[in-house]
Design a protein around this motif. Sequence first.
Motif, short mmCIF file in Angstrom:
data_model
loop_
_atom_site.label_atom_id
_atom_site.label_comp_id
_atom_site.label_asym_id
_atom_site.label_seq_id
_atom_site.Cartn_x
_atom_site.Cartn_y
_atom_site.Cartn_z
N LYS A 775 10.78 2.04 -7.73
CA LYS A 775 11.49 3.20 -7.58
C LYS A 775 10.85 4.51 -7.81
N ALA A 776 10.48 5.43 -7.00
CA ALA A 776 9.93 6.67 -7.26
C ALA A 776 10.86 7.72 -7.19
N ARG A 777 10.43 9.17 -7.31
CA ARG A 777 11.21 10.09 -7.07
C ARG A 777 11.83 10.36 -5.62
N TRP A 778 12.89 11.10 -5.38
CA TRP A 778 13.26 11.61 -4.20
C TRP A 778 13.70 10.21 -3.19
N GLY A 779 13.98 9.23 -3.84
CA GLY A 779 14.34 8.22 -3.02
C GLY A 779 13.46 7.45 -2.40
N ARG A 780 12.10 7.62 -2.86
CA ARG A 780 10.98 6.72 -2.32
C ARG A 780 10.53 5.53 -3.15
N HIS A 781 9.22 4.82 -2.91
CA HIS A 781 9.17 3.67 -3.63
C HIS A 781 7.38 3.87 -3.72
N ASN A 782 6.86 3.14 -4.82
CA ASN A 782 5.36 3.26 -4.88
C ASN A 782 5.06 1.77 -5.01
N ILE A 783 3.93 1.44 -4.58
CA ILE A 783 3.13 -0.01 -4.83
C ILE A 783 2.03 0.53 -5.86
N LEU A 784 1.95 -0.42 -6.92
CA LEU A 784 1.16 0.07 -8.06
C LEU A 784 0.25 -1.15 -8.47
N LYS A 785 -1.19 -1.09 -8.63
CA LYS A 785 -1.96 -2.10 -9.27
C LYS A 785 -2.98 -1.19 -10.08
N GLY A 786 -2.84 -1.49 -11.27
CA GLY A 786 -3.85 -0.81 -12.39
C GLY A 786 -3.70 0.84 -11.95
N LYS A 787 -4.44 1.47 -11.86
CA LYS A 787 -4.59 2.89 -11.50
C LYS A 787 -4.32 3.42 -10.01
N VAL A 788 -4.27 2.37 -9.20
CA VAL A 788 -4.18 2.74 -7.85
C VAL A 788 -2.73 2.59 -7.45
N LYS A 789 -2.22 3.82 -6.76
CA LYS A 789 -0.60 3.92 -6.50
C LYS A 789 -0.62 4.45 -4.87
N VAL A 790 0.20 3.54 -3.97
CA VAL A 790 0.31 3.75 -2.74
C VAL A 790 1.97 4.39 -2.66
N GLU A 791 2.12 5.58 -2.13
CA GLU A 791 3.69 5.83 -1.99
C GLU A 791 3.90 5.57 -0.64
N LEU A 792 5.21 5.01 -0.47
CA LEU A 792 5.63 4.61 0.63
C LEU A 792 6.59 5.72 1.12
N SER A 793 6.87 5.72 2.54
CA SER A 793 7.73 6.77 3.02
C SER A 793 9.04 6.30 3.01
N LYS A 794 10.00 7.16 3.23
CA LYS A 794 11.38 6.85 2.95
C LYS A 794 12.03 5.90 3.87
#
Length: 829
Positions: A775-794
């Motif tokens: 879970k991330a802020r503002w009701g969104r989610h992130n995919i994480l691997k090491g230092k790579v972060k992908v923000e998913l839309s709502k």
Amino acid sequence: MPKNLVIVESPAKAKTIEKFLGKDFQVESSFGHIADLPSKELGVDVDNNFEPKYIVDKDKKALVKKLKDLAKKADTIWLASDEDREGEAISWHLAEELGLEKSKTRRIVFNSITKSAIQKAIENPREINYNLVNAQQARRVLDRLVGYQLSPVLWKKIKPGLSAGRVQSVAVRLIVEREREIEGFTPEASYRIKAAFKTESGKVFEAKLSKAFSSKEKAEAFLQENIGADFSVAKLDKKPAKKSPAAPFTTSTLQQEASRKLYFSVGRTMQVAQRLYEAGLITYMRTDSVNLSKEALDAAKEAITSNYGKEYSEVRNYTGKSKGAQEAHEAIRPTDMKLQSPSLERDQSKLYELIWKRTLASQMSDAQLERTNVRISANKHQEEFTANGEVVKFDGFLKVYLEGSDDEDAEEQEGMLPAMKVNETLLNEYISATERFTRPPYRYTEASLVKKLEELGIGRPSTYAPTISTILNRGYVEKGTIEGVERKYTQLILEEGTVNEKNLTETIGSDKGKMVPTDIGMIVNDFLVSHFTNILDYNFTAKVEEDFDEIATGDEDWQKVMKSFYKDFHPTVLDVEENAERASGERILGEDPKTGKPLLVRLGRFGPMAQIGDAEDEEKRFASLLPDQSITTITFDEALTLFELPRKLGVYEGEEVEANVGRYGPYVKFGKKFISLEKGESAFEVDMDRAIELIKAKQLADAPIAHYEDEEVTKGVGRFGPFIKWNGLFINVNKKYDYDNLTKDDIVELIEAKKQKEIEKLIQEWPEEGIRIEKARWGRHNILKGKVKVELSKDVDATKISLEEAKALIEKKAPKKKTRAKAKTKAKK
């Protein structure tokens, strides 16, 4: 389902309006614009009549779908965004993107969020005003053309990451030109004469000589002339005078006065005013108008009469300077004049009170004064001393409020003078001749910059706060921290028949909080002024605002204005990009005495720097300028001293210790640790003992304070306050805990609470692949691997993403990171 859907741009505004409308109305927020120009491209089709390419950002797609569904079910849709050009454009975008039927759509405006104002708006709907929409489009498109075409030129010719803008660049120019005036100013000394006299009744007052003396010798000669002189009242004038109140607040005058009286930044003023407006306490806070409605005039009159009496009331109608359609119908005022001190948080309470007082004072009587001027003659020379006094006979509006001033040279307020008569003999107590120096122009404060921009007709009320924020955030300007320097001056005093001399000191040049241009700000300004004279011209920028006003009234075609501007602007951009030389603000200061190579200062990749050797010299040396040094003012000796760094201080615990200066100021390096020196400490002066003291303090701060589950627990203070660190987790320590005396139970409680949060945050995980979804802020989610972060839309369901999909998204993002890393490595080489 409610029959009526009301759409406003702010959720806070929506909550307030919902209180006034019945169950047949549903109030929703658009959260500002739902459509805008794309952020990563020009977004304007210059070959197709400057047609803008509006898109709905991915963050807003779910909101747009929700509003579209609600609009389909409603009988009537009320577009209730603000009544200025920006608000009109928001309503237009809503109508376009939601596909609203014209027959079902109503546009309503109100300049205060009160029950009567909302009901009146509902009773008087109108259609979207496309002249206002076009004026907003014109500003948006023109600013996009300037920003997106000038900025890449700055990246190529000066430094990556820079930006230019039609209003921001002119604001920087004002600040740079003022700084150059200050740098080129030569103070001139003169001696000012002041005297103290005693009347026959024994009252003492001060008087001045209207002329100053250009030299110490002339001043002393004048004092000698007064030894043994007799003084008397030569002339005595008493005249009635009056002071009138200032007009109610516009946006810019509110920004200026809140800066002077409350020490608010322009941005802070607008944020607080927005909250007051959304709470229904004040009228709309973006306005050029000084008018008050009849309702407000009557309410002010009633408040003044009941609080102070009829003699304090004077109904006044003010006329503003603005010709444009940008202004709302009223000045900024309280919605309820009877409400003087509502229960609010501190900043809101202060600003509300300021608005209340200013509004009330604007409808009060003039202050009636009596001004006295006394001239004092001597029997030994022809010069006359003068004294001025002021008596308030009737305070009028002064009972409530007096406008502040930016004039730092303003005389102190005149006080009362004792009773005197013509030919009365006066006894001289002393006469002083004080050396005084002419002052350079003052640097701009936020308030005086806003005032200047308004005087020049540059920008609009809504643009001043973001303009100032932009030039500060870009590093073109900074708030001054100049402490000032001591200057000696002389004072001669005639007392009891003898002239004595005193040597005194004063602090000059202290400019805390004023707008000071940085080196990069000066270099960018000089480049733009040199190559884009038209864009940086004050008259041109003001003329553009007039064009926008004419578009807003339907007297000018916005695309025609764009065409006229672009036909000269674009060829200039291409020419400068191709032919202009790089700009670095380079100054050659002299030759290095050891090598004979040129010593120069210039802007480098990481900021201002000194250099020994020219561009082709493979053995050239570099040194960063200190935080308080500037390319434009640094001297040869100061620049040469920089190359004494780094200073080797010695060895401690087997590690080399040295002092140096970096991007963030002076520091001590110990092994691989960098320890910042405290404010006022210099890398040139710090010794080994002080370095060891700093190293020990750092070691103590970094030492573990406990162990938990065989992992160290350390503590520190970061951007968001104090924290403890455990097993790679940073855990904020709130005020509930005594941070300096954390117990073992406190530490366990903090770690376990954080672990639980991490568990709750986790949506999916593939440990063997090192991939997780959180879970991330503002009701969104992130995919994480090491230092790579992908923000998913709502609108993406994070629980249904497969490992293959997650891998694909990570791989799509990862190459960009590698490419940027390679580019950085290449640039360094």
